[in-house]
Enzyme design. Structure first.
Site, PDB file in Angstrom:
ATOM      1  CB  CYS A 144      -0.944  -0.007   1.192  1.00 39.83           C
ATOM      2  SG  CYS A 144      -0.154  -0.474   2.753  1.00 39.83           S
ATOM      3  CG  HIS A 258      -1.050   4.352   4.380  1.00 41.70           C
ATOM      4  ND1 HIS A 258      -1.743   3.895   5.473  1.00 41.70           N
ATOM      5  CD2 HIS A 258      -0.450   3.247   3.831  1.00 41.70           C
ATOM      6  CE1 HIS A 258      -1.564   2.580   5.590  1.00 41.70           C
ATOM      7  NE2 HIS A 258      -0.792   2.173   4.605  1.00 41.70           N
TER       8      HIS A 258
END
Lengths: 355, 355
Positions: A144, A258
């Site tokens: 990710c 994130h």
């Protein structure tokens, strides 16, 4: 530099029709997200098989307008599938993905099991769609934090060459799946009741805290596995073993997107306006950089969206410059870990496959 | 390099006895913390005057074993004080601090009002205690994120010279005082009730989110005021206008301790063992760096303590090396914003003053 300055042409192919599609790990955080992404992107699927561990078998999930029973993953359950998404552990992928690919299915694997294998393409569709060869059956989805980084940085790499990146992450708990999400929910509730902090899943309390990514640390290098992935996967995706990266991967008490603070060293200097123009036209990027309104990328702003948000675009005056062209640039980026960091990227990979 | 490798000798002077001491901003987050630090460090004070804005005047606060009435700050209320701590806004310091110093008091100012003034020493006792000259009356306390950074990094600067630092922060809401603390408490409670995120004080929601530091951004440089402080104050404290810093200042949903991810470029290369030895013996530093147990600095581990925690000590292989000596090192640090970042540093400054 003229050719390099135009953003990568979007892949012409966009396959959204499939016969039998299996989703392994359908009940997990990424699997559930992937079902939503399939619907959102208008995928038409002949037969959808939702598969999971024995523990989840028998449960029912809504997907693409119908309710489906979840079955236990097995070779038989994968037989005849045209496409299999793996959104479970690396062990599950190791056990079932190669056999599924050998049996003729396309496999998009969200786990880390095959990312490093030289024969397996590792693909971010905005970055290296051409990595998928005509005989490839198994394609790996990158980690990710690497996907989110490369969507933002590749346009600058193409134009000027990225020599080095110092990256500090602010990673959501969703990267650890449902146990991470549950831990933050539970610990946030405890925090709001003024209970003393106590770790419920991660090595440290996650609510009201910040801690180094929980993956194991290599005693020789001092890097943890998440940091090593960012280095290795960036080099593979860019096909450039010389790019240098100094990553520090950190968890923050955020649910599902994130952030990354990125300090770039370019091989050729760039004007700030060029950098801004490239990012404004980059596929999968949305520039959020309003200094007066103090509006920059945040996880809440990125969550649920398709794009990687990029802001705080500024020359780094601590690095060399050539007049008004700078070798150093800084960015702050944010992307949804469950979507672009996992499920959405996997679906976009499937859309690149031959029809 | 031998002399440089020994840590700075602790200042011999440690004054803890005072006649009349005034604390301006006694009811705020830093002021309350400072009262606790005075007690903990055994300060003996003839008369303690707790001062605040008109709004807080008349309230009562316990301090050093007695209850005190809070009075409104004024020139009269400061008259005759031997020492005045300013823990209020820069405006309050501008209005009252110079007059108090001219009247003969020592003044330790926690605000940003005088930090840049060439005639005002800017002091971190572990770093530059000698900056206080015999005729100095007004001493400025640096910004929290700068103090925490320099306690950790100065031992390496002394030994090898720091040429450049890339710093990404993870800053607690306490840096914005009680309104920041209240906002995180309130928004965390709302989050645990599943209410949609809504900013109550900062420009962005603070619970479940990460956002760029709320200070204004300079339209010319793209740096916000917090980042500019880190550059300017480091250069002043080190007396080195050439050190280059690339800071990115970010708030995280944490109550009272900051973290900083630091990537250093040294002027002379260092062996990892030398770096570890210097940090293990550095004043005000506690090394927390257990790779096997995954125990590194966290805000929860730093909160309430005196030390700046330093961990993730590792050579940065993305920078040049000379055999087993490296020009690049990375650290992850954490320190209590209200204590070492503000109140404790101010009290330590007072302890350096002549008796």
């Amino acid at each position: 530099m003229t050719a390099a300055q135009s953003p990568a042409a979007p892949a012409a192919r966009r396959r959204t029709e499939w016969g039998t599609v299996a989703l392994v790990g359908a009940t997990g955080a990424v699997g559930r997200e992937l079902l939503g992404v399939l619907a959102q992107r208008g995928h038409r699927i002949g037969e959808l098989r939702l598969l999971a561990s024995a523990r989840s078998a028998g449960s029912r999930l809504p997907a693409l307008g119908a309710e489906h029973e979840v079955r236990e993953v097995s070779r038989e359950a994968l037989a005849g599938a045209a496409l299999v998404y793996f959104c479970a552990s690396a062990d599950v992928s190791r056990e079932f993905a190669p056999a599924a690919a050998e049996a003729g299915a396309y496999v998009v694997d969200n786990s880390s099991a095959f990312r490093a294998a030289p024969s397996v393409p590792l693909v971010v569709p905005e970055v290296n769609p051409g990595a998928i060869g005509p005989s490839d059956r198994l394609i790996a989805n990158p980690n990710c934090s690497t996907i989110i980084l490369l969507v933002a940085v590749t346009p600058l790499h193409r134009a000027f060459g990225v020599d080095r990146m110092v990256v500090s992450t602010y990673q959501a708990v969703s990267g650890a799946g449902d146990p991470g999400l549950d831990a933050l929910r539970e610990e946030t509730a405890a925090l709001s009741r003024n209970e003393p902090p106590r770790p419920t899943f991660f090595p440290e309390p996650c609510a009201g805290n910040v801690f180094i990514h929980e993956s194991p640390t290599d005693p020789a290098t001092g890097r943890n596995a998440e940091e090593q992935k960012m280095i290795d996967e960036t080099r593979k995706i860019w096909g450039d073993a010389t790019v240098r990266i100094a990553p520090t991967c950190v968890r923050v008490p955020v649910m599902r997107a994130h952030c990354e603070s990125v300090c770039l060293t370019l091989r050729e200097p760039a004007a700030e306006a060029e950098v801004r123009r490239l990012l404004a036209h980059a596929p999968g990027v949305r520039v959020v950089d309003d200094r007066a309104a103090r509006a920059f990328p945040t996880p809440l702003r990125a969550a649920g969206g398709d794009d990687v948000l990029v802001g705080r675009i500024r020359p780094d005056e601590s690095q060399p410059r050539d007049g008004e062209r700078f070798f150093g640039f800084e960015l702050f980026i944010s992307g949804d870990q469950l979507r672009k960091g996992a499920a959405q990227n996997a679906v976009q990979v499937a859309e690149l496959l031959p029809g």
